[in-house]
Design an enzyme around this catalytic site. Structure first.
Site, PDB file in Angstrom:
ATOM      1  N   PRO A 212       0.829  -1.213   0.000  1.00  0.00           N
ATOM      2  CA  PRO A 212       0.000   0.000   0.000  1.00  0.00           C
ATOM      3  C   PRO A 212       0.858   1.256   0.000  1.00  0.00           C
ATOM      4  CG  PRO A 212      -0.886  -1.595   1.540  1.00  0.00           C
ATOM      5  CD  PRO A 212       0.418  -2.168   1.043  1.00  0.00           C
ATOM      6  N   CYS A 213       0.462   2.222  -0.826  1.00  0.00           N
ATOM      7  CA  CYS A 213       1.348   3.357  -1.098  1.00  0.00           C
ATOM      8  C   CYS A 213       1.057   4.587  -0.254  1.00  0.00           C
ATOM      9  CB  CYS A 213       1.252   3.739  -2.575  1.00  0.00           C
ATOM     10  SG  CYS A 213      -0.392   4.333  -3.057  1.00  0.00           S
TER      11      CYS A 213
END
Length: 406
Positions: A116-117
């Site tokens: 997840p960014c």
């Protein structure tokens, strides 16, 4: 060549690798709706290989229940290959055990995925009072690395936002690269724009590729495709929609375009799913109309301070002034992100005769998902999965080049 997909989401990265000839052993994803989407898509690929896609189309047309579809056309191995669990901690031992059961003596040639960014994104850091420095997601690359140590793949692909390079003045990225090298991998990275791969969207991402030391591998060189296509090549064949229109199945209104044919986004049948639009209140529709006219006539973006006073709801005219944004029909879309699940203000349809935000199918097409790709979980869940995904067209080209290099 066998691969596992970590932090899979809806499977955009995996879709590209499957179409390039790689074989998925397992997908690991914590979101239940995305896992259901993955399972549906894996059954699609199974039925396609068996020349039985009519069963898949019956499911899309609600002629078969999901329960029956899964029980009849899925199989135990396929169902077990989608692991609905978060990566890390005590979960890893269980994940390893299940992947070992799935892979048998085949081995794992490739690991793909992108954690997840939010912790690395420029927007995420701007909104967090600590600049996301204390976010545990900063260190998910170490969880990713545990899979490399356990399976010793020849190659891995790590995709993420370009903010990763500058997070904490570059410390995270520097540490990440050093960590991967320490466990036995050479690596390199480039910043790639999905628009260079045939995707009608400006979306820059880091593509970090690592390969086992002493293996005969070099970072691939990616060719750029013709950029003469426009977003309007994606939209013209779809049914005109009103805000809130929720037809699950619609017919195509016009013939396919050269773009849709070349990149195989139309699937050869006479219907399309999930061309559904979210409802909007009268104020938003009035703002959308102003934004569309401003863009189509002058190619100017609507800024919040430019709104008539009666349409303003707060006095802050300095933060997030570009909240309303029209998709450019004569060029490339701006980056699709998961926030589209919350409202459509940043993705307004570019037509004065259809004042609304993008439909689920239009958003999916901008991300280069083919029309036969079905997103489980309802409208909001579909938008979130689409916004978080790696465009399959981009993923396929990366996979093909990796295949050549191997």
């Amino acid at each position: 060549m066998n691969f596992i997909d970590l932090f899979s989401g809806a499977g955009g990265l995996s879709e590209g690798f499957i179409k390039a000839g790689f074989n998925p052993i397992a997908h690991v994803e914590m979101d239940t709706h995305a896992c259901n989407t993955l399972e549906t898509r894996l059954i699609y690929h199974k039925l396609k290989a068996e020349n039985k896609l009519d069963h898949y189309y019956n499911y899309l047309n609600n002629k078969t229940s999901r329960e029956k579809f899964i029980s009849v056309f899925g199989d135990m191995l396929l169902s077990k290959s989608v692991l609905n669990v978060s990566i890390g901690g005590k979960n890893n031992d269980d994940i390893f055990r299940k992947i070992d059961e799935l892979s048998g003596d085949k081995g794992i040639d490739l690991v793909i995925g992108g954690p997840p960014c939010q912790a690395y994104s420029l927007v995420g850091r701007a909104r967090d009072k600590d600049g996301m420095k204390n976010d545990p997601r900063n260190y998910l690359y170490k969880e990713y690395a545990k899979f490399l140590k356990n399976y010793d793949p020849t190659v891995f692909v790590f995709e993420n936002v370009i903010g990763l390079i500058t997070a904490d003045e570059g410390k995270y990225f520097k540490n990440m690269k050093a960590y991967f090298k320490r466990i036995g991998y050479e690596l390199d990275y480039t910043i790639q724009n999905s628009a260079d791969f045939g995707v009608l969207q400006k979306r820059k991402r880091i593509i970090l590729i690592g390969w086992r030391k002493n293996s005969n591998f070099n970072y691939p060189k990616f060719s750029k495709v013709n950029k003469s296509w426009k977003v309007q090549d994606l939209l013209t064949d779809l049914k005109k929609l009103k805000p809130g229109e929720q037809n699950h199945i619609t017919k195509y209104e016009k013939a396919s375009t050269d773009y849709l044919n070349k990149f195989e986004l139309r699937n050869g049948v006479d219907f399309v799913t999930q061309h559904i639009a979210r409802p909007h209140n009268e104020r938003d529709l009035e703002i959308y109309k102003i934004a569309v006219n401003k863009w189509l006539k002058k190619e100017e973006r609507l800024k919040y301070p430019d709104l008539p006073e009666r349409l303003k709801t707060h006095k802050n005219e300095k933060s997030f002034v570009d909240r309303y944004k029209v998709v450019d029909p004569n060029g490339y879309s701006h980056t699709m992100v998961a926030h589209i699940a919350k409202d459509g203000h940043h993705y307004i349809y570019p037509d004065t005769k259809q004042i609304r935000s993008l439909s689920v199918r239009e958003a999916a097409r901008i991300q280069s998902f083919p029309d036969d790709f079905y997103f489980e979980g309802g409208r909001s869940a579909a938008f979130r999965q689409i916004g978080n995904a790696v465009p399959p067209l981009m993923a396929k080209e990366i996979a093909l080049e990796i295949s050549k290099a191997l």
